[in-house]
Design an enzyme around this catalytic site. Structure first.
Site, PDB file in Angstrom:
ATOM      1  N   HIS A   1      -7.308  -9.100   6.369  1.00  0.00           N
ATOM      2  CA  HIS A   1      -7.371  -8.038   5.358  1.00  0.00           C
ATOM      3  C   HIS A   1      -5.955  -7.636   4.914  1.00  0.00           C
ATOM      4  O   HIS A   1      -5.668  -7.560   3.708  1.00  0.00           O
ATOM      5  CB  HIS A   1      -8.128  -6.840   5.952  1.00  0.00           C
TER       6      HIS A   1
ATOM      7  N   GLN B   1       0.818  -1.215   0.000  1.00  0.00           N
ATOM      8  CA  GLN B   1       0.000   0.000   0.000  1.00  0.00           C
ATOM      9  C   GLN B   1       0.849   1.261   0.000  1.00  0.00           C
ATOM     10  O   GLN B   1       0.347   2.342  -0.299  1.00  0.00           O
ATOM     11  CB  GLN B   1      -0.926   0.025   1.223  1.00  0.00           C
TER      12      GLN B   1
ATOM     13  N   CYS C   1     -10.514   0.480   3.551  1.00  0.00           N
ATOM     14  CA  CYS C   1      -9.120   0.309   3.164  1.00  0.00           C
ATOM     15  C   CYS C   1      -8.556   1.671   2.774  1.00  0.00           C
ATOM     16  O   CYS C   1      -9.208   2.421   2.044  1.00  0.00           O
ATOM     17  CB  CYS C   1      -9.057  -0.658   1.974  1.00  0.00           C
TER      18      CYS C   1
END
Ligand code: ZN
Length: 177
Positions: A144, A54, A102
């Site tokens: 997740h 990310q 998210c």
């Protein structure tokens, strides 16, 4: 420490399978700084978890906030744990649906079915083995984040898009769920 730029959905880095971290790499100052930067970035954006892809680094590292007492709403009780090369295994077959969001898919929430209880094996930031059993929300967060290391986003796990909700509407209609 630095706040890192978060990759958003559509960036190919979010769809890569991240590489394993070598044990010798863990002690290097650059890696330790990266762990600190990830923690700072997660806190800056008020996330409860962040995976290295990310922030544009496709390596098997994630940081998660683990709240040990589920009934306690006080943020100060949340311990931020860096997890390296995590392996997640479902314990039993019980699953539960719950809301997820998210940092790479901002302003959206959706309901995702996850294992209720998991075994988490990983290395900590000193290279020491971690072997934990987690249930409920921390188990959800770890599942997740671990998915991010395999290029999987929470929307891929949604059985249906019926619950896909913008944050404003989530607050208005669903937050009390
Ligand atoms: Zn995410």
């Amino acid at each position: 420490m630095s706040i890192l730029k978060v990759a958003r959905m559509g960036n190919p880095v979010l769809r890569e399978k991240a590489r394993r971290v070598e044990v010798a790499e863990i002690r290097q100052p650059a890696f330790q700084k990266f762990v600190d930067d990830m923690i700072e970035t997660m806190n800056e954006y008020r996330g409860i978890g962040l995976a290295a892809p990310q922030v544009h680094e496709p390596v098997r590292l994630m940081v998660v906030g683990i709240q040990h007492d589920e009934d306690d709403e006080d943020d100060s009780k949340i311990e931020v744990v860096p997890l390296i090369n995590p392996e997640v295994t479902a314990i039993g077959s019980d699953t539960v649906e719950g809301w997820e969001g998210c940092l790479s898919i901002p302003e959206v929430r959706g309901r995702v079915r996850r294992a209720v209880e998991i075994r988490l094996q990983a290395l900590d930031r000193r290279g020491k083995r971690i072997d934990l059993t987690l249930q409920g929300f921390p188990a959800r967060v770890v599942q997740h984040e671990a998915d991010h290391l395999d290029g999987v986003l929470f929307i891929d796990r949604m059985g249906s898009f019926d619950s896909l909700t913008y944050l404003d509407e989530y607050a208005r209609f669903w937050a009390k769920d």
